[in-house]
Design a protein around this motif. Sequence first.
Motif, PDB file in Angstrom:
ATOM      1  N   ILE A   1     -27.528  60.668  36.323  1.00  0.00           N
ATOM      2  CA  ILE A   1     -28.699  61.053  35.535  1.00  0.00           C
ATOM      3  C   ILE A   1     -28.426  62.264  34.651  1.00  0.00           C
ATOM      4  O   ILE A   1     -27.495  63.038  34.896  1.00  0.00           O
ATOM      5  CB  ILE A   1     -29.931  61.327  36.431  1.00  0.00           C
TER       6      ILE A   1
ATOM      7  N   TYR B   1     -37.132  56.366  40.111  1.00  0.00           N
ATOM      8  CA  TYR B   1     -36.521  57.068  38.991  1.00  0.00           C
ATOM      9  C   TYR B   1     -37.202  56.712  37.680  1.00  0.00           C
ATOM     10  O   TYR B   1     -37.798  55.655  37.527  1.00  0.00           O
ATOM     11  CB  TYR B   1     -35.018  56.785  38.900  1.00  0.00           C
TER      12      TYR B   1
ATOM     13  N   ASP C   1     -34.138  63.021  32.611  1.00  0.00           N
ATOM     14  CA  ASP C   1     -34.490  62.003  33.599  1.00  0.00           C
ATOM     15  C   ASP C   1     -35.112  62.629  34.846  1.00  0.00           C
ATOM     16  O   ASP C   1     -34.943  63.818  35.109  1.00  0.00           O
ATOM     17  CB  ASP C   1     -33.246  61.208  34.015  1.00  0.00           C
TER      18      ASP C   1
ATOM     19  N   LEU D   1     -35.656  61.752  39.106  1.00  0.00           N
ATOM     20  CA  LEU D   1     -35.308  60.905  40.234  1.00  0.00           C
ATOM     21  C   LEU D   1     -35.887  61.545  41.493  1.00  0.00           C
ATOM     22  O   LEU D   1     -35.764  62.751  41.690  1.00  0.00           O
ATOM     23  CB  LEU D   1     -33.778  60.804  40.348  1.00  0.00           C
TER      24      LEU D   1
END
Length: 96
Positions: free
Chosen positions: A59, A7, A64, A66
């Motif tokens: 998230i 991540y 973000d 991941l």
Amino acid sequence: MEILVTYDVNTETTEGRRRLRRVAKVCEKYGQRVQNSVFECVVNSAQLASLTHELSQEIDTALDSLRIYRLQEPRSRYVQSLGRSLVHDQREPLII
């Protein structure tokens, strides 16, 4: 199955730093940290679904990133590690 969770959480804000800690806490429940934002996990299908759901709640999808990779087995054939070794091989029993 063995998976790799990676991540990249945007930490430019206080909320981003909180998200980073929460994502790490979720990952710690399912596996062990092998690098700062990388976890190796041994999970079954139900656990993978639960992990994915929990992480999706933590998230911010606009900021973000991941990724979850399923590792091929036998692991020793496809994973090469250099440097510091793992704390515990999750495929082996843990005796406390």
